[in-house]
Every structure is written in C-alpha cells, then in structure tokens.
Design a protein around this motif. Structure first.
Motif, PDB file in Angstrom:
ATOM      1  N   UNK A 122     -30.138   2.006  51.827  1.00 12.16           N
ATOM      2  CA  UNK A 122     -30.745   0.845  51.177  1.00 12.16           C
ATOM      3  C   UNK A 122     -30.760   1.024  49.663  1.00 12.16           C
ATOM      4  N   UNK A 123     -31.075   2.243  49.227  1.00  7.25           N
ATOM      5  CA  UNK A 123     -31.208   2.419  47.779  1.00  7.25           C
ATOM      6  C   UNK A 123     -29.890   2.751  47.073  1.00  7.25           C
ATOM      7  N   UNK A 124     -28.844   3.074  47.822  1.00  5.92           N
ATOM      8  CA  UNK A 124     -27.591   3.485  47.171  1.00  5.92           C
ATOM      9  C   UNK A 124     -26.922   2.331  46.440  1.00  5.92           C
ATOM     10  N   UNK A 125     -26.296   2.646  45.300  1.00  9.11           N
ATOM     11  CA  UNK A 125     -25.548   1.649  44.534  1.00  9.11           C
ATOM     12  C   UNK A 125     -24.143   1.490  45.095  1.00  9.11           C
ATOM     13  N   UNK A 126     -23.673   2.541  45.733  1.00  8.24           N
ATOM     14  CA  UNK A 126     -22.296   2.529  46.198  1.00  8.24           C
ATOM     15  C   UNK A 126     -22.163   3.374  47.463  1.00  8.24           C
ATOM     16  N   UNK A 127     -21.271   2.947  48.327  1.00  6.28           N
ATOM     17  CA  UNK A 127     -20.939   3.744  49.512  1.00  6.28           C
ATOM     18  C   UNK A 127     -19.529   4.294  49.353  1.00  6.28           C
ATOM     19  N   UNK A 128     -19.366   5.569  49.656  1.00  7.00           N
ATOM     20  CA  UNK A 128     -18.041   6.188  49.530  1.00  7.00           C
ATOM     21  C   UNK A 128     -17.614   6.673  50.916  1.00  7.00           C
ATOM     22  N   UNK A 129     -16.356   6.437  51.266  1.00 11.63           N
ATOM     23  CA  UNK A 129     -15.887   6.896  52.572  1.00 11.63           C
ATOM     24  C   UNK A 129     -14.461   7.416  52.471  1.00 11.63           C
ATOM     25  N   UNK A 130     -14.025   8.050  53.518  1.00 11.91           N
ATOM     26  CA  UNK A 130     -12.619   8.427  53.645  1.00 11.91           C
ATOM     27  C   UNK A 130     -11.884   7.335  54.395  1.00 11.91           C
ATOM     28  N   UNK A 131     -10.662   7.620  54.797  1.00 12.21           N
ATOM     29  CA  UNK A 131      -9.848   6.687  55.580  1.00 12.21           C
ATOM     30  C   UNK A 131      -9.050   7.509  56.587  1.00 12.21           C
ATOM     31  N   UNK A 132      -9.010   7.063  57.834  1.00 12.47           N
ATOM     32  CA  UNK A 132      -8.173   7.759  58.805  1.00 12.47           C
ATOM     33  C   UNK A 132      -6.763   7.187  58.861  1.00 12.47           C
ATOM     34  N   UNK A 133      -6.683   5.867  58.865  1.00 12.10           N
ATOM     35  CA  UNK A 133      -5.375   5.218  58.844  1.00 12.10           C
ATOM     36  C   UNK A 133      -5.456   4.026  57.904  1.00 12.10           C
ATOM     37  N   UNK A 134      -4.435   3.863  57.050  1.00 12.73           N
ATOM     38  CA  UNK A 134      -4.359   2.682  56.190  1.00 12.73           C
ATOM     39  C   UNK A 134      -3.150   1.884  56.652  1.00 12.73           C
ATOM     40  N   UNK A 135      -3.409   0.675  57.157  1.00 18.29           N
ATOM     41  CA  UNK A 135      -2.327  -0.106  57.770  1.00 18.29           C
ATOM     42  C   UNK A 135      -1.662  -0.989  56.726  1.00 18.29           C
ATOM     43  N   UNK A 136      -0.367  -0.741  56.492  1.00 17.83           N
ATOM     44  CA  UNK A 136       0.360  -1.484  55.458  1.00 17.83           C
ATOM     45  C   UNK A 136       0.535  -2.956  55.841  1.00 17.83           C
ATOM     46  N   UNK A 137       0.827  -3.187  57.107  1.00 14.29           N
ATOM     47  CA  UNK A 137       1.130  -4.541  57.587  1.00 14.29           C
ATOM     48  C   UNK A 137      -0.008  -5.524  57.317  1.00 14.29           C
ATOM     49  N   UNK A 138      -1.248  -5.054  57.499  1.00 14.95           N
ATOM     50  CA  UNK A 138      -2.390  -5.959  57.426  1.00 14.95           C
ATOM     51  C   UNK A 138      -3.308  -5.668  56.243  1.00 14.95           C
ATOM     52  N   UNK A 139      -3.096  -4.534  55.578  1.00 15.48           N
ATOM     53  CA  UNK A 139      -4.001  -4.149  54.504  1.00 15.48           C
ATOM     54  C   UNK A 139      -5.382  -3.811  55.051  1.00 15.48           C
ATOM     55  N   UNK A 140      -5.407  -2.943  56.049  1.00 15.62           N
ATOM     56  CA  UNK A 140      -6.663  -2.594  56.723  1.00 15.62           C
ATOM     57  C   UNK A 140      -6.923  -1.097  56.622  1.00 15.62           C
ATOM     58  N   UNK A 141      -8.166  -0.738  56.345  1.00 13.98           N
ATOM     59  CA  UNK A 141      -8.552   0.674  56.295  1.00 13.98           C
ATOM     60  C   UNK A 141      -9.333   1.009  57.561  1.00 13.98           C
ATOM     61  N   UNK A 142      -8.842   2.003  58.314  1.00 14.36           N
ATOM     62  CA  UNK A 142      -9.504   2.369  59.567  1.00 14.36           C
ATOM     63  C   UNK A 142     -10.323   3.632  59.367  1.00 14.36           C
ATOM     64  N   UNK A 143     -11.496   3.622  59.965  1.00 14.11           N
ATOM     65  CA  UNK A 143     -12.425   4.735  59.815  1.00 14.11           C
ATOM     66  C   UNK A 143     -12.952   5.111  61.201  1.00 14.11           C
ATOM     67  N   UNK A 144     -12.722   6.366  61.570  1.00 13.03           N
ATOM     68  CA  UNK A 144     -13.103   6.867  62.892  1.00 13.03           C
ATOM     69  C   UNK A 144     -14.348   7.722  62.739  1.00 13.03           C
ATOM     70  N   UNK A 145     -15.394   7.432  63.502  1.00 14.75           N
ATOM     71  CA  UNK A 145     -16.633   8.213  63.353  1.00 14.75           C
ATOM     72  C   UNK A 145     -17.511   8.075  64.592  1.00 14.75           C
TER      73      UNK A 145
END
Lengths: 250, 483
Positions: free
Chosen positions: B202-225
């Motif tokens: 709630x208090x964070x100004x920004x969220x930072x994450x990694x990426x497992x797969x970045x799909x070129x076709x659709x411009x989608x970032x996938x995150x597995x957790x």
C-alpha cells in the motif's frame, strides 16, 4: 535380445589407468572374451584416449594423444573398452575432437566401432555364465559416463543378474557421482573428498560384501578412499569379478 | 541493511568458500535434505520418460528458435509493448540498468519500492544501489525477504533462503520486525512475514518484478510465482518496473505453455504454480486498478558475449528452473554461497563467466566432475558439461591467441607448471616407444611412488603402479598362447 552374431576378432583398448595401475582387470576382460571363442587383438602401440587433457580444456594435447591411437585399428573389428568413461570419450567425443581436421572421417569410423566391455559381453556375446561361487551380496557402482553417455549401466546389472548365487543390492543415491572426474579429484580435493566419502559409505551401508564397477577411475577413487580410512571393504572391476565367479580362464 | 551488513561471497575464493561450507554440518544437512525433496518432487512430475523426452525436445526447440531470431524478436517485443503502453529501456551494463530504475523512481519523487522475486535485480545489486541513494527496496518473496533481513544473497535461484534453518528465521523476524515474539512455528512465521509485507504494497511508490517469459507476438510479460506477492507488486503500486535479461524473449503466446509446464515441474515439482501473471500494459481508461505506468528494463550484462558464440549461445536457453542445482552433487554439498556468484551451481558455472569474466570465475567451470546430472535434467537440454569443457578450454587458452569470439578473461586459468605437465604428458602418451618406456619405468620403480600426490592423497592412499603393465602382461600372454 538384440545380440548380433559374435565377431571372430576384436580389438582391445586397455585404457591408461588399467595399463599402469590395474592391469589384471584388463587381462581378466580379455580372458572372458577369449573364453567365448573370440580372438582378442591388443595393439601394442596404444596409450590413452586423451580424456584427461580433453576434460581439462587442453584440447590440442588431447587431440595429439588421441590421434596416436587412430591408426591402431585397421581391421573393421569392434574395439572393446573396459571402462565407461574412456569408451564414452572415444565414441562420443572423438568425432567432435577431430571435427574440421583431416582426421575427422577416420575418427568417426573408429568411434563407430567402440563398444563398452559390459555391453559387448551382454549384447554381442550374450554371455551365459555358470556361477561357481558361494552366495554373495553385491553392490554395483556405475560410472557417470556409462550411465549418462553410453547408457550401458543396465548391462552391468544384467550380467550380474545372470549369476545364480549373487544377490545384487541397490545402494543409496546409486546414480550419484563418486567424485572422481579425473583432474577434478586433484583440483578440488575438498569437494571430491566429500563426494567419495558419501559414495563409499553408501556402498558399505548397502549390506553388500563388496562392490564392482566397470570403470577403473571410479574404482581407484572409491578403493583409494576406503584404503585411506583403513577399511577392508573394497571393490573389483566387473571383469575380474565375473571371471572369478565363473572359474577363471578356460 | 546498510553496506556493512551485506555479506559478499567473491567467486575468486571459491575453494576456500567450498571448504568452509563442507565443514558446516548444518548447512550440508539442510541442502542435502532440500535437494532430495526437490528431486523427489520433480521425479514425481515426470513419471513418463517418453513424455519428458518429447517435452524437453520441444522446450529446447522453442528456446533455440527464439535465440536464433533474438534481434528481431526483441524489436518486435519493444514495438508490441510500446503499442500496449509499456515503456522499454535497454541497459548494456548493470550500472545502466540500476540508473534507469533509480531515475524512474526519482522522477516520481518516490522513496519506497516493493519487489517481487527477480534474479536479474540480484545480478545488478539493485537494492544496494537504491539504498545508497536514499531509497528503500523491500523484497516481498518470503525467501528473498529472509535473505534481505539477514543481509545476505540468495543461495538458490528458486529457493533463496534454503540455507536458513527455522531457528535462523525465527531469530531474524524477532530481531527485525518490531513487536514480533520469537517463534519457530512455521505457519506463525509465514503469517508474521506476510503481515509485515502487506503494509508495504500500500505504501510503496513502485513495484519491481522480474519476468519469466516476454512474448514478442503480443507484448506480454509473464510472471510465474506461488505467493501472490508478484501480483501485488505489479498491480498495487502506481508504477511497475519489470527487469529482465534480453534472452527471456519468446516468439509466440503458444510457446509459453510447454515452457511453463517444464519450468514448474522441473523447479518445484508443481504441475502449475499458484499464480501465473500475464502483464500486457498499464491501467486502461475505465479500469479501476493496476499501475498507471509500466516499464521494462532489458539487460545485457555479458549475454551478448555468450550469444556471439554458436556453441556458448545454448547457455542462454536457460529458463531458470534450478533443476541443475538440485541434481548437482557439488552444489548439494557446498550450497549456493560458496560459488560467490548470483547464479550458483551448474548454470552459474556456465553463465557467470560471461557476466563477470573468466578472470573472476576461473575456478567455477572446473568445479564439476562432469557427471552429467545437470545436462540430464535440464528442461531445455542445455549441454552443460559441454559448456563447462569449452569454458575450461578458453580459460587455459593463450591470452594472446586471436580467436573469432574471444571471451573476457581468456587465458585466466593458464598456469605455467600445469602447461609444462601437459606438454610432458602429451610427449609421453603420443609416442608409443616413450610411453612403453614410461610404463616399464613406472612399474619397476613402484617402490618409489611418492607418498604425497597433490590433491589426490588428501582423500586416498597414493596411486601405486602395478608390478607389470597390461602391455607387458599381454606380450607375455601372446608368447604363451602363440598369438
């Protein structure tokens, strides 16, 4: 069974470790094969497959030593190798080692005839032993090359399972490396030492009276560790064990 | 979490680190136990060897295809993401990546970042960078949170705090989280951690994450957790910054399915994870939640070096499942910290030299018996032992030798005495006459076998030649049998 017609003649590549440190294992393998009616030819000019240099990144050195072996097998006979890792080097890595050199075709041809000892005894000769030994519980250590590169670990098991009085037991983490790895055991003795200690303990704890292996490097590693600890438990080369159980030379 | 408490494990001290780890019975017991557990879980996911073989082949093909088209896929990814409202940033070095992230947060006047798990941000030491500039980055993955509290680095890429015992975690929580009593109850500890983190979203100004797969076709970032923290980090704060390596791009949406299945089954032995996030842009007009800004930082950091060499390019097929570590007899015994690199174990041994140079990682490619367990389980069939041998070759190559794709630190492992020993060996073993003489002499002089033989006699009795070589025994045999 997929056994082929047994050849009349084979070459035998004894490997450098067996040559200097465990020659009896080599001789026992030769005796077993000849007892089945196959003539064994041992090229006197042989030395080493080049693996120690190859796995150390010394590719040119490995190539020079391996090249010295290429001319030793002029007839189209199978080349039997009593060690999984050396057989793996010759069968799978020689073609890569000589790729793009004038020896490439020759290396591939020779590589195509390499057959690991247990594989040969089981699948080519369809060895049918009469076990003359006392009842015995036995553990088997398979070298990683035999298991993962040559896929021949099941052959050692199958050969032993043909001995009526031998009970083969599985030891804990049987598929795990014994920590030899050639120069690895000298370069990283702390890690290799922990690995061989665990392997030796697992073999002992299996309830077996002894162990066998078809790879001389693993055998010297595990036996050398056991001896250092003053242990009487020890292993033998598969060929030595099979010959002893079946009455020795004909 | 200031500079003084950060525990750094330089990979140049690999041998000493390994020795210390081997002497730590608690550490060895926790790694052995955890790795056995993970190996068992993975094995249970792949009961059908044929299906596994086919799936691995497919995984390999997808990754190789993606890498073969990497430059155009990256361009396509950037175009699609831009279309979707995501800003793409390129960073060649870790410093550049950190500066980009810092700049984005600073531009918003932000101070607090909450992070989902990201090994690439470990690679850049992002938390440290932000803290040195007056910002705070809080890890929200439970394992990462624990190592952050301890001022350490992850010891496993999937299970960062696997080296910590329950008591370690109880102590950390009671010391660092205000008002927390000491408890070793696992459920209670997880609740304590979750409560402490919940406030941060709630208090964070920004969220930072990694990426497992970045799909070129659709411009989608996938995150597995599994913990839901990834979803919180990427949806609650006003801005989401994803950071990943350039090799993570894949061509099509349909490529995700087999890779995801290989990843979760190989990593944690799960058929699916609890969460699978697909991020396709910031909050759109009319939507009630989601970040207003989404950024992607694409990092090189040595990956281009691996990419430029056809053989070493296979290193980049990795989908970061960690199965190679779980099955490695070396990693299992020394744990992740001994490697001194962000990525430990077999994958670390083959990727770290590209990131840090062979001069800083020279022991890593040698820290393997080449048993092949890593290559056997790799879901995308990276021939890890082959890569290790190639890196060994480059590390003993003459540093002045001109080659097509020189590696940073070429020749870092050259040792004059060792070189001389190999020359001697080559001379003896490539000339039959010398070799036979050597064998004869070694067996005749066996009484003079040295009692100390480098590292060998640390664990073994000395190697002692037999009384006669096989060459001699075979000659005698020929005489006897007349053949």
């Amino acid at each position: 069974m997929s056994q082929k017609r047994p050849p009349a003649d084979v070459y035998f590549f004894g490997t450098c470790l067996i040559d200097v440190f465990q020659p009896q294992a080599g001789l026992d393998a030769v005796t077993l094969i000849e007892r089945e009616g196959v003539r064994v030819h041992y090229p006197d000019a042989q030395s080493c497959c080049g693996q120690p240099a190859y796995t150390s990144g010394e590719v040119a050195a490995a190539r020079r030593v391996a090249r010295a072996q290429l001319d030793l097998f002029p007839e189209a006979w199978p080349i039997v190798v009593p060690s999984g890792s050396c057989a793996g080097m010759m069968k799978h890595h020689w073609p890569t080692l000589f790729a793009g050199t004038p020896d490439e075709a020759r290396a591939k041809e020779v590589a195509g005839r390499i057959v690991e000892f247990a594989d040969f005894l089981l699948n080519t000769l369809d060895w049918q032993p009469t076990d003359l030994g006392q009842p015995l519980t036995l553990a088997v250590h398979t070298s990683c090359s035999a298991r993962r590169e040559m896929n021949t670990h099941v052959n050692g098991w199958a050969l032993i399972d043909r001995l009526a009085n031998v009970k083969r037991v599985v030891h804990e983490r049987e598929a795990e490396c014994c920590g030899f790895g050639g120069v690895f055991s000298v370069r990283h003795p702390d890690i290799a030492g922990a690995m061989v200690a665990d392997k030796a303990a697992a073999l002992k704890d299996s309830g077996a009276a002894q162990f066998v292996t078809a790879d001389c490097g693993c055998m010297m590693n595990i036996n050398g560790k056991l001896a250092k600890d003053g242990d009487t438990f020890a292993g033998e080369h598969l060929a030595t064990f099979l010959l002893k159980r079946t009455g020795g030379a004909a | 979490m200031n500079e003084a408490t950060l525990t750094y494990y330089p990979s140049r001290d690999f041998k000493a680190n390994a020795r210390a780890a081997l002497a730590d019975s608690n550490l060895r017991a926790s790694f052995r136990g955890a790795m056995d557990f993970l190996m068992g879980k993975r094995a249970a996911q792949f009961p059908d060897a044929h299906e596994l073989a086919e799936l691995r082949k497919l995984g390999e093909a997808i990754r190789q295809k993606s890498l073969a088209k990497l430059p155009e896929l990256l361009e396509q990814l950037e175009a699609k993401l831009t279309e979707n409202g995501v800003t793409v940033h390129w960073a060649e070095t870790t410093e550049e990546a950190n500066a980009i992230v810092h700049g984005l947060i600073a531009a918003k006047g932000g101070k607090l970042a909450v992070k989902g798990k990201s090994m690439v941000s470990e690679e850049t030491e992002l938390n440290h960078y932000l803290e040195a500039r007056g910002m705070t980055a809080i890890e929200s993955d439970m394992g990462e949170y624990i190592v952050q509290l301890a001022g350490e680095k992850p010891s496993h890429i999937i299970m960062p705090a696997i080296h910590k015992t329950r008591a370690d975690i109880a102590r950390l929580f009671s010391e660092h989280i205000p008002g927390t009593p000491y408890t070793e109850d696992v459920d209670a500890l997880i609740q304590i951690g979750r409560q402490a983190l919940r406030q941060m979203y709630v208090s964070a100004d920004v969220g930072i994450s990694g990426v497992n797969f970045a799909i070129a076709e659709t411009g989608t970032l996938c995150l597995v957790e599994n913990e839901g923290n990834g979803r919180m980090c990427t949806t609650v704060p006003d801005m989401h910054i994803a950071i990943t390596g350039i090799e993570k791009v894949i061509e099509k949406l349909s490529d995700v399915v087999p890779l995801y299945s290989l990843l979760t089954r190989s990593a944690t032995g799960q058929p699916v994870t609890t969460y699978f996030n697909m991020i396709s842009g910031p909050r759109r007009p009319g939507e009630k939640d989601g970040p207003r800004e989404v950024h992607l930082v694409l990092l090189d950091n040595g990956r281009s070096q691996a990419y430029s060499d056809e053989q070493l390019r296979k290193t980049l097929q990795c989908i970061r499942c960690g199965a190679c570590m779980n099955h490695c007899p070396v990693y299992t015994r020394i744990g992740g910290h001994a490697y001194g690199t962000v990525y430990p174990g077999p994958i670390g041994e083959i990727i770290s030299p590209h990131m840090l140079g062979l001069e800083n990682t020279v022991d890593l490619p040698t820290a393997s018996s080449l048993c092949g367990a890593c290559g056997e389980v790799c879901p995308v069939k990276i021939p890890i032992p082959e890569m290790l041998m190639r890196l060994r070759e480059e590390s003993v190559r003459d540093p002045h030798e001109k080659v097509a794709h020189p590696l940073r630190g070429q020749g870092a492992g050259v040792d004059k005495e060792v070189k001389l020993a190999w020359r001697l060996w080559t001379g003896l073993y490539s000339k039959p006459g010398y070799y036979r003489l050597f064998g004869w002499a070694a067996t005749r002089l066996r009484g003079l076998t040295p009692r100390h033989q480098l590292g060998w006699t640390q664990n073994h009795v000395p190697m002692k030649p037999a009384p006669k070589t096989l060459h001699e025994l075979m000659r005698e045999r020929r005489k006897e049998t007349g053949r």
